[in-house]
Design an enzyme around this catalytic site. Structure first.
Site, PDB file in Angstrom:
ATOM      1  N   LYS A  66     -26.466  -1.709  22.630  1.00  0.00           N
ATOM      2  CA  LYS A  66     -25.448  -1.359  21.636  1.00  0.00           C
ATOM      3  C   LYS A  66     -24.393  -0.465  22.286  1.00  0.00           C
ATOM      4  O   LYS A  66     -24.267   0.729  21.998  1.00  0.00           O
ATOM      5  CB  LYS A  66     -26.102  -0.664  20.442  1.00  0.00           C
ATOM      6  CG  LYS A  66     -27.076  -1.570  19.705  1.00  0.00           C
ATOM      7  CD  LYS A  66     -27.834  -0.825  18.624  1.00  0.00           C
ATOM      8  CE  LYS A  66     -28.858  -1.736  17.949  1.00  0.00           C
ATOM      9  NZ  LYS A  66     -29.691  -1.016  16.956  1.00  0.00           N
ATOM     10  N   LYS A 115     -37.659 -10.386  19.849  1.00  0.00           N
ATOM     11  CA  LYS A 115     -37.414  -9.615  18.641  1.00  0.00           C
ATOM     12  C   LYS A 115     -37.813 -10.430  17.411  1.00  0.00           C
ATOM     13  O   LYS A 115     -38.288 -11.560  17.538  1.00  0.00           O
ATOM     14  CB  LYS A 115     -35.945  -9.188  18.587  1.00  0.00           C
ATOM     15  CG  LYS A 115     -35.571  -8.261  19.758  1.00  0.00           C
ATOM     16  CD  LYS A 115     -34.106  -7.916  19.773  1.00  0.00           C
ATOM     17  CE  LYS A 115     -33.721  -6.965  18.675  1.00  0.00           C
ATOM     18  NZ  LYS A 115     -34.286  -5.617  18.873  1.00  0.00           N
ATOM     19  N   ASP A 123     -41.233  -1.099  16.074  1.00  0.00           N
ATOM     20  CA  ASP A 123     -39.980  -0.943  15.354  1.00  0.00           C
ATOM     21  C   ASP A 123     -40.176  -0.207  14.040  1.00  0.00           C
ATOM     22  O   ASP A 123     -40.816  -0.724  13.113  1.00  0.00           O
ATOM     23  CB  ASP A 123     -39.360  -2.319  15.101  1.00  0.00           C
ATOM     24  CG  ASP A 123     -38.004  -2.232  14.426  1.00  0.00           C
ATOM     25  OD1 ASP A 123     -37.243  -1.324  14.757  1.00  0.00           O
ATOM     26  OD2 ASP A 123     -37.716  -3.084  13.558  1.00  0.00           O
ATOM     27  N   ARG A 158      -3.660   9.514  30.700  1.00  0.00           N
ATOM     28  CA  ARG A 158      -4.420   9.101  29.521  1.00  0.00           C
ATOM     29  C   ARG A 158      -5.555   8.150  29.874  1.00  0.00           C
ATOM     30  O   ARG A 158      -6.671   8.286  29.368  1.00  0.00           O
ATOM     31  CB  ARG A 158      -3.483   8.476  28.491  1.00  0.00           C
ATOM     32  CG  ARG A 158      -4.146   7.944  27.226  1.00  0.00           C
ATOM     33  CD  ARG A 158      -5.265   8.822  26.687  1.00  0.00           C
ATOM     34  NE  ARG A 158      -4.887  10.222  26.527  1.00  0.00           N
ATOM     35  CZ  ARG A 158      -5.741  11.222  26.499  1.00  0.00           C
ATOM     36  NH1 ARG A 158      -7.041  11.007  26.637  1.00  0.00           N
ATOM     37  NH2 ARG A 158      -5.327  12.459  26.362  1.00  0.00           N
ATOM     38  N   GLU A 203     -41.051  -6.937  20.550  1.00  0.00           N
ATOM     39  CA  GLU A 203     -40.991  -6.030  19.415  1.00  0.00           C
ATOM     40  C   GLU A 203     -42.157  -6.316  18.481  1.00  0.00           C
ATOM     41  O   GLU A 203     -42.625  -7.452  18.385  1.00  0.00           O
ATOM     42  CB  GLU A 203     -39.666  -6.268  18.678  1.00  0.00           C
ATOM     43  CG  GLU A 203     -39.336  -5.289  17.588  1.00  0.00           C
ATOM     44  CD  GLU A 203     -37.957  -5.561  17.016  1.00  0.00           C
ATOM     45  OE1 GLU A 203     -36.998  -4.913  17.479  1.00  0.00           O
ATOM     46  OE2 GLU A 203     -37.841  -6.426  16.132  1.00  0.00           O
TER      47      GLU A 203
END
Length: 291
Positions: free
Chosen positions: A142, A174, A224, A107, A203
């Site tokens: 992410k 950002k 963005d 597994r 960004e």
């Protein structure tokens, strides 16, 4: 004993493979695999692992490490390499050794393989969708906790490109950094003052912010969620900047899907970064059966 074919070399940043395997086995085995005791300790076994759907393979090194840690006597005989495209019912590898070890490791080994192959397969779909445009598909931060480096490697197996690996190997300004610093120009100036020796990326949520970033000749401009008409204008501005000796690469990010990625790529952007390729994960269906 691990046998051919040879897998691609792992990038330098994949330096936590054994730690990942240690943790995964510890959470599964705990104080011991009680079910495996149903099998005599001296019994040998052979099993084969097949794909139950079309996929891009990734995760050989993790599979090898799992079986070797459970029992070094296990032999893994691979029929494919990382990055290979495989089809439903295709043989991926065979394992031979103490049957208890095969059952205990199954597994955890398949969890790594199905997860990383799922990542590579998702990336390949986007790469195929933009073929011929010159646009690269890029990952983000992410990622699944604890599998950052493994998934970054899987992105490369799927034909994608790595963004920064973490917060340490690139500055990415950002919207919250811009707000806290008092504007994009102030944020870029503060970043330059750090002299951190890493790429400087920013960004932009408006064309004015894009112009400011280009004026500062940042390494990468990340626009963005621009509408396509504004995205084309940002591409034109970036190409003009590069024609004048600038170095900035333009990347698009925001709500990208397989349905719209080609339209985005055809605007002329250099890269499209997509969080979904690592966070909206669909594991590849695999099967291990004893012969």
């Amino acid at each position: 004993m691990i046998t051919t074919p040879a897998a691609p070399m792992l990038p330098d940043y994949v330096n936590d493979l054994q730690t990942s395997v240690d943790h995964a086995l510890a959470e599964d085995i705990g104080s011991g695999d009680v079910t495996a005791r149903l099998v005599p300790a001296n019994q040998l076994g052979t099993a084969r692992v097949i794909a139950r759907e079309d996929a891009i393979v990734c995760g050989r090194a993790w599979v090898d490490a799992v079986f070797q840690q459970v029992d070094p006597a296990v032999a893994v005989d691979w029929s494919v390499s990382d990055g290979d495209r495989v089809h439903s019912d295709q043989l991926l590898f065979r394992v031979h050794g103490p049957a208890r070890a095969l059952l205990t490791a199954e597994r955890t080994a398949l969890n790594f393989l199905q997860t990383l192959s799922g990542t590579a397969t998702a990336v390949a779909r986007y790469v195929d969708a933009v073929a011929g445009t010159g646009c690269s598909i890029v990952d983000t931060r992410k990622t699944l906790p604890g599998l950052r480096n493994a998934q970054k490697y899987a992105v490369r197996c799927g034909g994608g490109v790595n963004h920064r690996i973490g917060l340490y190997d690139g500055i990415l300004i950002k919207e919250n950094h811009i707000a806290a610093a008092g504007g994009i120009a102030a944020a870029i100036a503060a970043a330059r003052a750090l002299d951190a020796g890493v790429p400087l990326m920013t960004e932009a949520e408006t064309l004015d912010e894009a112009r400011a970033a280009l004026g500062a000749d940042v390494d990468l401009l990340l626009v963005d969620d621009f509408p396509l008409d504004q995205l084309r204008e940002a591409v034109t501005l970036t190409r003009s900047h590069r024609a004048s000796g600038g170095r900035t690469v333009i990347e698009y990010s925001g709500n990208t899907t397989l349905d719209n990625v080609r339209s985005i790529a055809e605007t002329g952007v250099d890269r499209v970064s997509i969080g979904a390729i690592t966070k909206h994960l669909s594991a590849v269906d695999l099967s291990m059966r004893f012969a």
